[in-house]
Design an enzyme around this catalytic site. Structure first.
Site, PDB file in Angstrom:
ATOM      1  N   ARG A  16       0.807  -1.227   0.000  1.00 18.45           N
ATOM      2  CA  ARG A  16       0.000   0.000   0.000  1.00 18.45           C
ATOM      3  C   ARG A  16       0.841   1.278   0.000  1.00 18.45           C
ATOM      4  O   ARG A  16       0.344   2.359  -0.228  1.00 18.45           O
ATOM      5  CB  ARG A  16      -0.951  -0.021   1.219  1.00 18.45           C
ATOM      6  CG  ARG A  16      -2.085  -1.004   1.069  1.00 18.45           C
ATOM      7  CD  ARG A  16      -2.743  -1.325   2.411  1.00 18.45           C
ATOM      8  NE  ARG A  16      -1.957  -2.287   3.196  1.00 18.45           N
ATOM      9  CZ  ARG A  16      -2.318  -2.743   4.394  1.00 18.45           C
ATOM     10  NH1 ARG A  16      -3.429  -2.306   4.959  1.00 18.45           N
ATOM     11  NH2 ARG A  16      -1.567  -3.618   5.036  1.00 18.45           N
ATOM     12  N   LYS A  23       8.588  -1.231   3.154  1.00 14.81           N
ATOM     13  CA  LYS A  23       7.920  -0.283   4.054  1.00 14.81           C
ATOM     14  C   LYS A  23       8.733   0.101   5.291  1.00 14.81           C
ATOM     15  O   LYS A  23       8.869   1.281   5.601  1.00 14.81           O
ATOM     16  CB  LYS A  23       6.565  -0.860   4.478  1.00 14.81           C
ATOM     17  CG  LYS A  23       5.816   0.015   5.446  1.00 14.81           C
ATOM     18  CD  LYS A  23       4.390  -0.417   5.631  1.00 14.81           C
ATOM     19  CE  LYS A  23       4.252  -1.687   6.418  1.00 14.81           C
ATOM     20  NZ  LYS A  23       2.836  -2.041   6.625  1.00 14.81           N
ATOM     21  N   GLY A  79       2.278 -14.054   5.113  1.00 20.03           N
ATOM     22  CA  GLY A  79       1.431 -13.491   6.159  1.00 20.03           C
ATOM     23  C   GLY A  79       2.129 -13.415   7.505  1.00 20.03           C
ATOM     24  O   GLY A  79       3.205 -13.989   7.702  1.00 20.03           O
ATOM     25  N   THR A  80       1.486 -12.712   8.441  1.00 21.69           N
ATOM     26  CA  THR A  80       2.117 -12.451   9.748  1.00 21.69           C
ATOM     27  C   THR A  80       2.300 -13.739  10.560  1.00 21.69           C
ATOM     28  O   THR A  80       3.294 -13.873  11.287  1.00 21.69           O
ATOM     29  CB  THR A  80       1.295 -11.423  10.555  1.00 21.69           C
ATOM     30  OG1 THR A  80      -0.092 -11.803  10.524  1.00 21.69           O
ATOM     31  CG2 THR A  80       1.417 -10.020   9.983  1.00 21.69           C
ATOM     32  N   GLU A 156      -9.984  -9.593  10.588  1.00 17.11           N
ATOM     33  CA  GLU A 156      -9.394  -8.578   9.717  1.00 17.11           C
ATOM     34  C   GLU A 156     -10.496  -7.810   8.994  1.00 17.11           C
ATOM     35  O   GLU A 156     -11.545  -8.366   8.672  1.00 17.11           O
ATOM     36  CB  GLU A 156      -8.451  -9.237   8.699  1.00 17.11           C
ATOM     37  CG  GLU A 156      -7.202  -9.820   9.298  1.00 17.11           C
ATOM     38  CD  GLU A 156      -6.409  -8.807  10.109  1.00 17.11           C
ATOM     39  OE1 GLU A 156      -5.875  -7.855   9.520  1.00 17.11           O
ATOM     40  OE2 GLU A 156      -6.345  -8.959  11.343  1.00 17.11           O
ATOM     41  N   ASN A 388      40.085  23.310  -7.722  1.00 15.57           N
ATOM     42  CA  ASN A 388      40.556  22.050  -7.138  1.00 15.57           C
ATOM     43  C   ASN A 388      40.456  20.876  -8.093  1.00 15.57           C
ATOM     44  O   ASN A 388      40.940  19.811  -7.803  1.00 15.57           O
ATOM     45  CB  ASN A 388      39.775  21.744  -5.850  1.00 15.57           C
ATOM     46  CG  ASN A 388      38.282  21.642  -6.094  1.00 15.57           C
ATOM     47  OD1 ASN A 388      37.749  22.302  -6.997  1.00 15.57           O
ATOM     48  ND2 ASN A 388      37.611  20.838  -5.311  1.00 15.57           N
ATOM     49  N   TYR A 389      39.829  21.061  -9.219  1.00 18.92           N
ATOM     50  CA  TYR A 389      39.527  19.928 -10.103  1.00 18.92           C
ATOM     51  C   TYR A 389      40.125  20.171 -11.478  1.00 18.92           C
ATOM     52  O   TYR A 389      39.880  21.213 -12.099  1.00 18.92           O
ATOM     53  CB  TYR A 389      37.998  19.805 -10.191  1.00 18.92           C
ATOM     54  CG  TYR A 389      37.504  18.592 -10.949  1.00 18.92           C
ATOM     55  CD1 TYR A 389      37.985  17.324 -10.661  1.00 18.92           C
ATOM     56  CD2 TYR A 389      36.532  18.727 -11.940  1.00 18.92           C
ATOM     57  CE1 TYR A 389      37.519  16.223 -11.349  1.00 18.92           C
ATOM     58  CE2 TYR A 389      36.057  17.631 -12.628  1.00 18.92           C
ATOM     59  CZ  TYR A 389      36.550  16.367 -12.337  1.00 18.92           C
ATOM     60  OH  TYR A 389      36.082  15.275 -13.017  1.00 18.92           O
TER      61      TYR A 389
HETATM   62  C1  UD1 Z   1      -1.881  -6.381  10.962  1.00 13.92           C
HETATM   63  C2  UD1 Z   1      -2.872  -7.288  11.710  1.00 13.92           C
HETATM   64  C3  UD1 Z   1      -4.083  -6.450  12.086  1.00 13.92           C
HETATM   65  C4  UD1 Z   1      -3.667  -5.262  12.917  1.00 13.92           C
HETATM   66  C5  UD1 Z   1      -2.592  -4.445  12.221  1.00 13.92           C
HETATM   67  C6  UD1 Z   1      -2.033  -3.413  13.190  1.00 13.92           C
HETATM   68  C7  UD1 Z   1      -2.648  -9.554  10.811  1.00 13.92           C
HETATM   69  C8  UD1 Z   1      -3.235 -10.568   9.918  1.00 13.92           C
HETATM   70  N1  UD1 Z   1      -3.269  -8.383  10.855  1.00 13.92           N
HETATM   71  O1  UD1 Z   1      -2.507  -5.955   9.757  1.00 13.92           O
HETATM   72  O2  UD1 Z   1      -4.992  -7.267  12.809  1.00 13.92           O
HETATM   73  O3  UD1 Z   1      -4.802  -4.461  13.197  1.00 13.92           O
HETATM   74  O4  UD1 Z   1      -1.507  -5.260  11.787  1.00 13.92           O
HETATM   75  O5  UD1 Z   1      -1.193  -2.506  12.570  1.00 13.92           O
HETATM   76  O6  UD1 Z   1      -1.670  -9.827  11.472  1.00 13.92           O
HETATM   77  N2  UD1 Z   1       4.896  -8.982   7.693  1.00 13.92           N
HETATM   78  C9  UD1 Z   1       5.866  -9.970   7.592  1.00 13.92           C
HETATM   79  N3  UD1 Z   1       5.632 -11.025   6.773  1.00 13.92           N
HETATM   80  C10 UD1 Z   1       4.462 -11.168   6.076  1.00 13.92           C
HETATM   81  C11 UD1 Z   1       3.488 -10.155   6.206  1.00 13.92           C
HETATM   82  C12 UD1 Z   1       3.728  -9.088   7.028  1.00 13.92           C
HETATM   83  O7  UD1 Z   1       6.928  -9.875   8.213  1.00 13.92           O
HETATM   84  O8  UD1 Z   1       4.334 -12.175   5.365  1.00 13.92           O
HETATM   85  C13 UD1 Z   1       5.177  -7.823   8.569  1.00 13.92           C
HETATM   86  C14 UD1 Z   1       5.150  -6.497   7.826  1.00 13.92           C
HETATM   87  O9  UD1 Z   1       6.453  -6.144   7.361  1.00 13.92           O
HETATM   88  C15 UD1 Z   1       4.637  -5.532   8.884  1.00 13.92           C
HETATM   89  C16 UD1 Z   1       3.825  -6.406   9.816  1.00 13.92           C
HETATM   90  O10 UD1 Z   1       4.166  -7.733   9.534  1.00 13.92           O
HETATM   91  O11 UD1 Z   1       5.679  -4.933   9.609  1.00 13.92           O
HETATM   92  C17 UD1 Z   1       2.319  -6.209   9.654  1.00 13.92           C
HETATM   93  O12 UD1 Z   1       1.960  -6.465   8.312  1.00 13.92           O
HETATM   94  P1  UD1 Z   1       0.883  -5.576   7.577  1.00 13.92           P
HETATM   95  O13 UD1 Z   1       0.724  -6.079   6.199  1.00 13.92           O
HETATM   96  O14 UD1 Z   1       1.148  -4.151   7.793  1.00 13.92           O
HETATM   97  O15 UD1 Z   1      -0.432  -6.014   8.399  1.00 13.92           O
HETATM   98  P2  UD1 Z   1      -1.753  -5.162   8.562  1.00 13.92           P
HETATM   99  O16 UD1 Z   1      -2.600  -5.338   7.371  1.00 13.92           O
HETATM  100  O17 UD1 Z   1      -1.423  -3.779   8.974  1.00 13.92           O
HETATM  101 MG    MG Z   2       0.323  -2.691   9.078  1.00 14.73          MG
END
Ligand code: UD1
Ligand code: MG
Length: 465
Positions: A16, A23, A79-80, A156, A388-389
């Protein structure tokens, strides 16, 4: 206190942001976003820090440059939840609780982490989520509580039904969890959601299924928990940091004439009774002494400015040192590796690069000094240029103490002017000048009488160059 380790998620691209830079490396008030999070964790007393990297992993590691941080590669980024799972091996053998944070919450304060840990301990909790209620919860995961007040699950935004979107309490993405429980729960999550990702948030539902109570610690100050996902949020968090820095500095005795127009990064220090005019940017590793005047439209980066220094309107200073009592500008440009001595005066339209200017020396107007060492109490006349150059290489110029360089002099480097010497105005100096000498290099002037209707009489000899 129990053993705690911090796990910071920083592998995502940050789609985004619409950027080629990942980011967490975007700068917030002059510092990469992720560094604020690692700083806060360390200030809260956690020494074991693991950062999950993925996008531009090498760059992220280089920026953090910290020996005490362990890095884990998450590749691909699914994903996280997947990010936390990637750290499993590194966490092997650690039996304490894990503080999980995202790398995109730069406003988090150490005191918040402290309070969160205390809450977790007070409730002898195995899984606690840090939540808050921002003015606008759009975009965040929503906290769904059970009737007993515990957290039942997190949904989410993209997966939420309308009544879930109406919930005002959000997930900040910060959790404390027993490490053994964490990896048990992670094994059960699936990417069965709108984004086809492994959501870390799903561990809450899995814990609830096992009747493990999930506590929620609600933070009053929602602004601290802004997760940066867009450029607008990036601008917002920078403005918060600048505002806090301005307020701190004013409290410590710095005058800001128009505070909202001044941008001062968090690590910049400014001494008492220094006055900062509007539209000033002080960034990076900059220290400014006391009793200074920083006039408007001045930019100073990574520099050390002594006491009683005046930096006049429109000047730009980058990686320089200015000693006590000196005056710079208006419209001066001091470039990296320059040192300006005590009580020196650098005036308008003077550019200085990689040069040491001695104490009490003056270059008051229209001058370029590069790759030079200039002694004390030297007068550099208007329009002096160190050449100088040579088109291929840079060469040095040395000027001794107490020299007087006349106006419009070119010093063709490499060249040395000995102490106590005078260079006549308009000279082009191509050879060294011994100490205590007068050097003049210019054609002799002749005056021809002009008579009405007649050409002046110029002899062939006079035409010689
Ligand atoms: C996430 C949470 C959401 C919360 C929000 C708070 C999840 C699914 N959602 O959403 O509930 O309200 O943060 O700010 O967890 N990252 C990784 N690997 C990945 C994906 C992401 O390391 O595969 C890292 C990103 O670099 C970032 C963090 O995890 O620093 C959060 O990821 P982001 O995509 O910003 O999650 P949100 O959609 O904000
Ligand atoms: Mg986030």
């Amino acid at each position: 206190m129990k053993g705690y380790a911090a796990l910071i998620l920083a592998a995502g691209k940050g789609t985004r942001m619409r950027s080629r830079l990942c980011k967490v490396l975007h700068t917030v008030a002059g510092r990469p976003m992720l560094a604020y999070v690692t700083d806060a964790v360390r200030s809260a007393g956690l020494s074991r820090i693991v950062v999950v990297v993925g996008h531009q992993a090498d760059e992220v590691k280089r920026v953090l440059q910290e020996d005490e941080i362990d890095f884990v590669l998450q590749e691909p980024q699914l994903g996280t939840g997947h990010a936390v799972a990637a750290a499993h091996d590194v966490m092997e053998g650690f039996s304490g609780d894990v503080l999980i944070l995202c790398g995109d919450v730069p406003l988090i304060e150490p005191a918040t982490i402290d309070a969160f840990i205390r809450y977790h301990e007070l409730h002898t909790s195995r899984l606690t989520v840090l939540t808050t209620c921002p003015q606008d919860p759009t975009g965040y995961g929503r906290i769904i509580r059970s009737e007993g007040g515990l957290i039942a699950r997190i949904v989410e935004e993209k997966d939420a039904r309308d009544e879930e979107k109406a919930v005002g309490e959000i997930n900040t993405g910060i959790y404390l969890v027993d490490s053994n429980l964490l990896y048990d729960l992670l094994e059960r999550i699936t990417p069965n959601n709108a984004q086809r990702e492994y959501y870390l948030t799903d561990i809450v539902r899995e814990a609830a299924k096992e009747s493990i109570p999930v506590q929620g610690y609600v933070l009053e100050d929602a602004a601290q928990m802004v997760g940066v996902n867009t450029r607008a949020e990036l601008a917002y968090v920078s403005s918060r940091i600048w505002k806090t820095r301005r307020e701190d500095l004013m409290r410590s005795g710095v005058t800001l004439l128009e505070p909202a127009s001044v941008y001062i990064d968090r690590q910049v220090t400014v001494g008492e009774d220094t006055v900062v005019h509007p539209l000033v940017t002080l960034s990076g590793d900059t220290q400014i002494g006391r009793d200074c005047i920083i006039e408007s439209v001045v930019t100073i980066r990574d520099s050390r400015i002594g006491n009683n220094v005046s930096i006049l309107q429109g000047s730009r200073l980058d990686r320089v040192v200015v000693e006590d009592g000196a005056s710079i500008g208006p419209m001066a440009h001091l470039r990296p590796e320059t040192t300006i001595g005590r009580d020196a005066r650098i005036g308008n339209f003077v550019e200085i690069k990689k040069t040491v200017v001695g104490d009490g020396t003056k270059a008051a107007h229209l001058t370029y000094l590069g790759d030079s060492v200039i002694g004390d109490n030297v007068n550099i006349g208007c329009g002096t240029i160190t050449c100088n150059y040579d088109g291929k290489k840079k060469h040095p110029t040395f000027i001794g103490n107490q020299c007087f360089i006349g106006s419009d002099v070119q010093l063709v480097a490499p060249v040395e002017v000995g102490s106590g010497s005078i260079i006549g105005a308009g000279s082009t100096i191509t050879r060294d000048v011994p100490p205590n000498s007068l050097a003049v290099s210019r054609t002799k002037q002749r005056n021809y009488p002009l008579r009405h209707g007649q050409e002046p009489k110029i002899t062939d000899e006079d035409r010689e160059p």
